[in-house]
Motif scaffolding. Sequence first.
Motif, PDB file in Angstrom:
ATOM      1  N   GLU A  46       0.728  -1.094   0.048  1.00  0.00           N
ATOM      2  CA  GLU A  46       0.057  -0.057   0.301  1.00  0.00           C
ATOM      3  C   GLU A  46       0.919   1.129  -0.095  1.00  0.00           C
ATOM      4  O   GLU A  46       0.587   2.196  -0.630  1.00  0.00           O
ATOM      5  N   ALA A  47       1.902   1.265   0.714  1.00  0.00           N
ATOM      6  CA  ALA A  47       3.072   2.229   0.667  1.00  0.00           C
ATOM      7  C   ALA A  47       3.300   2.621  -0.671  1.00  0.00           C
ATOM      8  O   ALA A  47       3.474   3.802  -1.112  1.00  0.00           O
ATOM      9  N   GLU A  48       3.985   1.804  -1.268  1.00  0.00           N
ATOM     10  CA  GLU A  48       4.399   1.730  -2.705  1.00  0.00           C
ATOM     11  C   GLU A  48       3.609   2.333  -3.597  1.00  0.00           C
ATOM     12  O   GLU A  48       3.834   3.103  -4.491  1.00  0.00           O
ATOM     13  N   ARG A  49       2.148   1.765  -3.458  1.00  0.00           N
ATOM     14  CA  ARG A  49       1.194   2.108  -4.316  1.00  0.00           C
ATOM     15  C   ARG A  49       0.784   3.441  -4.195  1.00  0.00           C
ATOM     16  O   ARG A  49       0.601   4.267  -4.996  1.00  0.00           O
ATOM     17  N   SER A  50       0.828   3.952  -2.735  1.00  0.00           N
ATOM     18  CA  SER A  50       0.718   5.563  -2.615  1.00  0.00           C
ATOM     19  C   SER A  50       1.553   6.268  -3.161  1.00  0.00           C
ATOM     20  O   SER A  50       1.209   7.602  -3.477  1.00  0.00           O
ATOM     21  N   ASP A  51       2.640   5.841  -2.900  1.00  0.00           N
ATOM     22  CA  ASP A  51       3.924   6.733  -3.270  1.00  0.00           C
ATOM     23  C   ASP A  51       4.038   7.050  -4.991  1.00  0.00           C
ATOM     24  O   ASP A  51       4.058   7.876  -5.445  1.00  0.00           O
ATOM     25  N   LEU A  52       3.484   5.706  -5.430  1.00  0.00           N
ATOM     26  CA  LEU A  52       3.478   5.712  -7.075  1.00  0.00           C
ATOM     27  C   LEU A  52       2.455   6.789  -7.408  1.00  0.00           C
ATOM     28  O   LEU A  52       2.352   7.563  -8.325  1.00  0.00           O
ATOM     29  N   LEU A  53       1.267   6.718  -6.884  1.00  0.00           N
ATOM     30  CA  LEU A  53      -0.096   7.626  -7.267  1.00  0.00           C
ATOM     31  C   LEU A  53       0.481   9.028  -7.085  1.00  0.00           C
ATOM     32  O   LEU A  53      -0.063   9.836  -7.666  1.00  0.00           O
ATOM     33  N   ARG A  54       0.999   9.258  -5.803  1.00  0.00           N
ATOM     34  CA  ARG A  54       1.261  10.775  -5.598  1.00  0.00           C
ATOM     35  C   ARG A  54       2.235  11.301  -6.562  1.00  0.00           C
ATOM     36  O   ARG A  54       2.230  12.147  -6.999  1.00  0.00           O
ATOM     37  N   GLY A  55       3.304  10.320  -7.018  1.00  0.00           N
ATOM     38  CA  GLY A  55       4.284  10.896  -7.969  1.00  0.00           C
ATOM     39  C   GLY A  55       3.514  10.862  -9.432  1.00  0.00           C
ATOM     40  O   GLY A  55       3.906  11.930 -10.062  1.00  0.00           O
ATOM     41  N   LEU A  56       2.435   9.962  -9.672  1.00  0.00           N
ATOM     42  CA  LEU A  56       1.649  10.291 -10.751  1.00  0.00           C
ATOM     43  C   LEU A  56       0.794  11.513 -10.903  1.00  0.00           C
ATOM     44  O   LEU A  56       0.795  12.107 -11.922  1.00  0.00           O
ATOM     45  N   ALA A  57       0.522  11.888  -9.743  1.00  0.00           N
ATOM     46  CA  ALA A  57      -0.378  12.992  -9.783  1.00  0.00           C
ATOM     47  C   ALA A  57       0.319  14.435  -9.861  1.00  0.00           C
ATOM     48  O   ALA A  57      -0.141  15.241 -10.495  1.00  0.00           O
ATOM     49  N   ALA A  58       1.427  14.066  -9.382  1.00  0.00           N
ATOM     50  CA  ALA A  58       2.527  15.117  -9.449  1.00  0.00           C
ATOM     51  C   ALA A  58       2.902  15.646 -10.739  1.00  0.00           C
ATOM     52  O   ALA A  58       3.062  16.716 -11.326  1.00  0.00           O
ATOM     53  N   LYS A  59       3.342  14.545 -11.636  1.00  0.00           N
ATOM     54  CA  LYS A  59       3.587  14.579 -12.870  1.00  0.00           C
ATOM     55  C   LYS A  59       2.571  15.036 -14.016  1.00  0.00           C
ATOM     56  O   LYS A  59       2.951  16.012 -14.501  1.00  0.00           O
ATOM     57  N   GLU A  61       0.066  17.037 -12.749  1.00  0.00           N
ATOM     58  CA  GLU A  61       0.075  18.706 -12.530  1.00  0.00           C
ATOM     59  C   GLU A  61       1.191  19.298 -13.171  1.00  0.00           C
ATOM     60  O   GLU A  61       0.810  20.175 -13.870  1.00  0.00           O
ATOM     61  N   GLN A  62       2.406  18.751 -13.301  1.00  0.00           N
ATOM     62  CA  GLN A  62       3.139  19.564 -13.962  1.00  0.00           C
ATOM     63  C   GLN A  62       2.971  19.348 -15.624  1.00  0.00           C
ATOM     64  O   GLN A  62       3.120  20.623 -16.233  1.00  0.00           O
ATOM     65  N   VAL A  63       2.535  18.330 -16.141  1.00  0.00           N
ATOM     66  CA  VAL A  63       2.283  18.356 -17.659  1.00  0.00           C
ATOM     67  C   VAL A  63       1.191  19.246 -18.034  1.00  0.00           C
ATOM     68  O   VAL A  63       1.204  20.056 -18.888  1.00  0.00           O
ATOM     69  N   TYR A  68      -0.943  24.360 -19.991  1.00  0.00           N
ATOM     70  CA  TYR A  68      -1.622  25.601 -19.981  1.00  0.00           C
ATOM     71  C   TYR A  68      -1.022  26.838 -20.488  1.00  0.00           C
ATOM     72  O   TYR A  68      -1.332  27.649 -21.161  1.00  0.00           O
ATOM     73  N   GLU A  69       0.273  26.719 -19.994  1.00  0.00           N
ATOM     74  CA  GLU A  69       1.365  27.774 -20.248  1.00  0.00           C
ATOM     75  C   GLU A  69       1.618  27.942 -21.761  1.00  0.00           C
ATOM     76  O   GLU A  69       1.774  28.939 -22.451  1.00  0.00           O
ATOM     77  N   TRP A  79      -2.146  27.262 -33.372  1.00  0.00           N
ATOM     78  CA  TRP A  79      -1.380  26.800 -32.317  1.00  0.00           C
ATOM     79  C   TRP A  79      -2.020  25.965 -31.241  1.00  0.00           C
ATOM     80  O   TRP A  79      -1.170  25.091 -30.583  1.00  0.00           O
ATOM     81  N   LYS A  80      -2.810  26.409 -30.632  1.00  0.00           N
ATOM     82  CA  LYS A  80      -3.663  25.601 -29.691  1.00  0.00           C
ATOM     83  C   LYS A  80      -3.940  24.266 -29.910  1.00  0.00           C
ATOM     84  O   LYS A  80      -3.683  23.486 -29.161  1.00  0.00           O
ATOM     85  N   CYS A  81      -4.188  24.119 -31.322  1.00  0.00           N
ATOM     86  CA  CYS A  81      -4.545  22.655 -31.766  1.00  0.00           C
ATOM     87  C   CYS A  81      -3.079  21.943 -31.658  1.00  0.00           C
ATOM     88  O   CYS A  81      -3.473  20.549 -31.178  1.00  0.00           O
ATOM     89  N   ARG A  82      -1.929  22.403 -31.967  1.00  0.00           N
ATOM     90  CA  ARG A  82      -0.784  21.648 -32.079  1.00  0.00           C
ATOM     91  C   ARG A  82      -0.519  21.328 -30.418  1.00  0.00           C
ATOM     92  O   ARG A  82       0.116  20.133 -30.096  1.00  0.00           O
ATOM     93  N   VAL A  83      -0.549  22.314 -29.633  1.00  0.00           N
ATOM     94  CA  VAL A  83      -0.427  22.029 -28.133  1.00  0.00           C
ATOM     95  C   VAL A  83      -1.324  21.035 -27.690  1.00  0.00           C
ATOM     96  O   VAL A  83      -0.757  20.174 -26.982  1.00  0.00           O
ATOM     97  N   ARG A  84      -2.541  20.963 -27.832  1.00  0.00           N
ATOM     98  CA  ARG A  84      -3.550  20.077 -27.388  1.00  0.00           C
ATOM     99  C   ARG A  84      -2.924  18.591 -27.982  1.00  0.00           C
ATOM    100  O   ARG A  84      -2.943  17.720 -27.191  1.00  0.00           O
ATOM    101  N   GLU A  85      -2.426  18.391 -29.157  1.00  0.00           N
ATOM    102  CA  GLU A  85      -2.098  17.168 -30.033  1.00  0.00           C
ATOM    103  C   GLU A  85      -0.925  16.697 -29.041  1.00  0.00           C
ATOM    104  O   GLU A  85      -0.656  15.553 -28.906  1.00  0.00           O
ATOM    105  N   ARG A  86       0.086  17.805 -28.972  1.00  0.00           N
ATOM    106  CA  ARG A  86       1.336  17.307 -28.149  1.00  0.00           C
ATOM    107  C   ARG A  86       1.254  16.864 -26.687  1.00  0.00           C
ATOM    108  O   ARG A  86       2.114  15.820 -26.532  1.00  0.00           O
ATOM    109  N   PHE A  87       0.129  17.150 -26.068  1.00  0.00           N
ATOM    110  CA  PHE A  87      -0.044  16.934 -24.684  1.00  0.00           C
ATOM    111  C   PHE A  87      -0.952  15.720 -24.269  1.00  0.00           C
ATOM    112  O   PHE A  87      -0.828  15.219 -23.493  1.00  0.00           O
ATOM    113  N   ALA A  88      -1.818  15.827 -25.430  1.00  0.00           N
ATOM    114  CA  ALA A  88      -2.956  14.787 -25.143  1.00  0.00           C
ATOM    115  C   ALA A  88      -2.464  13.369 -24.812  1.00  0.00           C
ATOM    116  O   ALA A  88      -2.830  12.730 -23.994  1.00  0.00           O
TER     117      ALA A  88
END
Length: 112
Positions: A46-59, A61-63, A68-69, A79-88
């Motif tokens: 459970e500790a490993e799973r929680s750590d991984l989930l927190r890391g994925l949530a942080a990643k 948020e970063q993405v 949005y920037e 431009w907006k279309c290219r950005v959406r495609e790049r991050f999707a």
Amino acid sequence: HGRAPAHLRDMLEDLEAEEEYIEALPEIVSEADNPNGKRPVRLLTEAERSDLLRGLAAKREQVERCFYEDLEAHPEEAWKCRVRERFAASIRQLDRDVAQLSQRYVFVASDD
């Protein structure tokens, strides 16, 4: 015009390198010596799973922050279309990883 800021390009390069590594993992594992063809597994704690989930949530948020920037960098719809495609793809993969780790039992390869 049309170029992403350096920090976003660096982040995208890091994400692509991580993705290449993850995609290569099955090949790396299959090359390991295993006489019976089965890989030993163990239940993720459970500790490993929680750590991984927190890391994925942080990643995620970063993405999202970088998304949005980048999205707000130029008002043009192209431009907006290219950005959406790049991050999707990155956002979808992070969501799939979170869904997979959110299951009750998660098994991982064992070092034994």
